[in-house]
Design a protein around this motif. Structure first.
Motif, short mmCIF file in Angstrom:
data_model
loop_
_atom_site.label_atom_id
_atom_site.label_comp_id
_atom_site.label_asym_id
_atom_site.label_seq_id
_atom_site.Cartn_x
_atom_site.Cartn_y
_atom_site.Cartn_z
N VAL A 32 11.28 11.33 2.91
CA VAL A 32 10.09 11.25 3.78
C VAL A 32 9.91 9.83 4.30
CG1 VAL A 32 7.56 11.33 3.75
CG2 VAL A 32 8.87 13.24 2.82
N LEU A 33 10.04 8.84 3.41
CA LEU A 33 9.86 7.45 3.84
C LEU A 33 10.90 7.04 4.88
CD1 LEU A 33 9.00 5.86 0.39
CD2 LEU A 33 7.47 6.00 2.36
N ARG A 34 12.12 7.55 4.75
CA ARG A 34 13.19 7.19 5.68
C ARG A 34 13.12 8.01 6.98
NH1 ARG A 34 16.46 3.38 7.62
NH2 ARG A 34 18.33 4.28 8.49
N GLU A 35 13.11 9.31 6.84
CA GLU A 35 13.25 10.18 8.01
C GLU A 35 11.95 10.42 8.76
OE1 GLU A 35 16.19 10.85 9.00
OE2 GLU A 35 17.25 10.30 7.17
N LEU A 36 10.84 10.48 8.07
CA LEU A 36 9.57 10.76 8.75
C LEU A 36 8.76 9.49 9.01
CD1 LEU A 36 8.53 14.06 6.93
CD2 LEU A 36 9.87 13.76 9.03
N GLU A 37 8.86 8.51 8.14
CA GLU A 37 8.12 7.26 8.33
C GLU A 37 8.96 6.18 8.99
OE1 GLU A 37 4.80 6.77 7.80
OE2 GLU A 37 4.74 8.90 7.35
N TYR B 259 15.98 0.95 4.19
CA TYR B 259 16.35 1.14 2.79
C TYR B 259 15.72 0.07 1.88
CZ TYR B 259 19.81 4.39 4.62
OH TYR B 259 20.43 5.45 5.25
N ALA B 260 15.73 -1.18 2.32
CA ALA B 260 15.17 -2.26 1.49
C ALA B 260 13.68 -2.05 1.26
CB ALA B 260 15.44 -3.62 2.14
N GLU B 261 12.98 -1.64 2.32
CA GLU B 261 11.54 -1.42 2.19
C GLU B 261 11.25 -0.21 1.29
OE1 GLU B 261 7.67 -1.77 5.09
OE2 GLU B 261 9.58 -1.20 5.97
N ILE B 262 12.05 0.83 1.42
CA ILE B 262 11.88 2.01 0.56
C ILE B 262 12.14 1.62 -0.89
CG2 ILE B 262 12.74 4.32 0.01
CD1 ILE B 262 13.39 4.59 3.04
N MET C 60 0.83 -1.21 0.00
CA MET C 60 0.00 0.00 0.00
C MET C 60 0.87 1.26 0.00
SD MET C 60 -3.16 -0.59 -0.40
CE MET C 60 -3.58 1.13 -0.20
N TYR C 61 1.98 1.25 0.73
CA TYR C 61 2.90 2.39 0.71
C TYR C 61 3.36 2.65 -0.73
CZ TYR C 61 3.93 3.61 5.61
OH TYR C 61 3.87 4.08 6.89
N ARG C 62 3.63 1.59 -1.44
CA ARG C 62 4.09 1.76 -2.82
C ARG C 62 3.00 2.37 -3.69
NH1 ARG C 62 7.46 -2.42 -6.54
NH2 ARG C 62 7.84 -0.93 -8.18
N ILE C 63 1.78 1.91 -3.55
CA ILE C 63 0.67 2.45 -4.34
C ILE C 63 0.48 3.93 -4.02
CG2 ILE C 63 -1.83 2.35 -4.71
CD1 ILE C 63 -1.60 -0.72 -4.35
N VAL C 64 0.46 4.28 -2.74
CA VAL C 64 0.26 5.68 -2.33
C VAL C 64 1.43 6.55 -2.80
CG1 VAL C 64 0.07 7.24 -0.35
CG2 VAL C 64 -1.24 5.11 -0.39
N THR C 65 2.65 6.06 -2.63
CA THR C 65 3.82 6.82 -3.06
C THR C 65 3.77 7.08 -4.56
OG1 THR C 65 5.18 5.94 -1.27
CG2 THR C 65 6.35 6.83 -3.18
N ASN C 66 3.49 6.06 -5.34
CA ASN C 66 3.41 6.22 -6.79
C ASN C 66 2.29 7.18 -7.19
OD1 ASN C 66 5.60 4.57 -7.33
ND2 ASN C 66 4.34 2.75 -7.56
N ARG C 67 1.15 7.09 -6.52
CA ARG C 67 0.03 7.99 -6.82
C ARG C 67 0.44 9.43 -6.52
NH1 ARG C 67 -4.42 8.08 -9.78
NH2 ARG C 67 -4.78 5.93 -9.18
#
Length: 196
Positions: free
Chosen positions: A154-159, A163-166, A89-96
């Motif tokens: 944002v994914l690294r510092e705020l969420e 690295y692998a998940e990002i 879901m993170y990937r879908i939201v990020t891409n959107r």
């Protein structure tokens, strides 16, 4: 003890609330709308926060999240469960959100980021003014980052993602993610030098 007939009887929670995520995903893939609704309910706060941090305003974040959930429902049969549902879901939201940012040049202001990064300084008004000015400078610096760098940062510092998940979320290699985050940190450090 007698219960008054006019007293409202609390309804039991829907059975989906007690199910683990993996079971909900299986049921949702089989077409169970209530299972998908429960998955969406469990993840919507984190997904909305991500969208808000990427696009910068609540209206666009809400739209991006809603469209992402619709996309996820339509594509759920293709979810292979190689990763967790939340990562997918993170990937879908990020891409959107990245698509929205690309369509909307120049970069979107990140107006509400200040509220999420830090609470106003307690105490002297001078401190509060300094914090506000620093956060405003950070918003400007974030706006200047390329979209892909901003998303990785944002994914690294705020969420707080690894690295692998990002890499999985953004579709970039782990080395590329590390490079984007490094370049974002370097750019932000340069922009924020006066605020140290």
């Amino acid at each position: 003890m007698r219960v008054s007939p006019s007293a409202p009887v609390p309804e039991p929670p829907p059975p989906e609330q007690g199910l683990d995520e993996q079971t909900l995903v299986v049921r949702a893939r089989e077409g169970d709308v209530r299972a998908f609704s429960e998955l969406a309910r469990r993840h919507q706060d984190a997904l909305y926060r991500l969208a808000l941090r990427l696009v910068g305003n609540s209206s666009d974040a809400e739209d991006a999240l809603q469209e992402s959930l619709i996309d996820a429902w339509r594509r759920l049969v293709r979810f292979r469960a190689d990763s967790s549902f939340s990562t997918w879901m993170y990937r879908i939201v990020t891409n959107r959100c990245l698509d929205l940012l690309r369509r909307r040049r120049p970069a979107v202001p990140v107006d509400q980021l200040a509220e999420e990064l830090a609470a106003p300084a307690a105490g002297a008004p001078e401190q509060a003014a300094e914090v506000d000015a620093g956060l405003a400078a950070l918003r400007v610096a974030l706006r200047r980052l390329p979209d892909e760098q901003r998303a990785c940062w944002v994914l690294r510092e705020l969420e707080g993602l690894g690295y692998a998940e990002i890499a999985e979320i953004t579709g970039a290699g782990e080395t590329a993610v590390r490079g984007r985050i490094h370049r974002a940190r370097t750019a932000l450090a340069g922009e924020m030098r006066a605020w140290r």
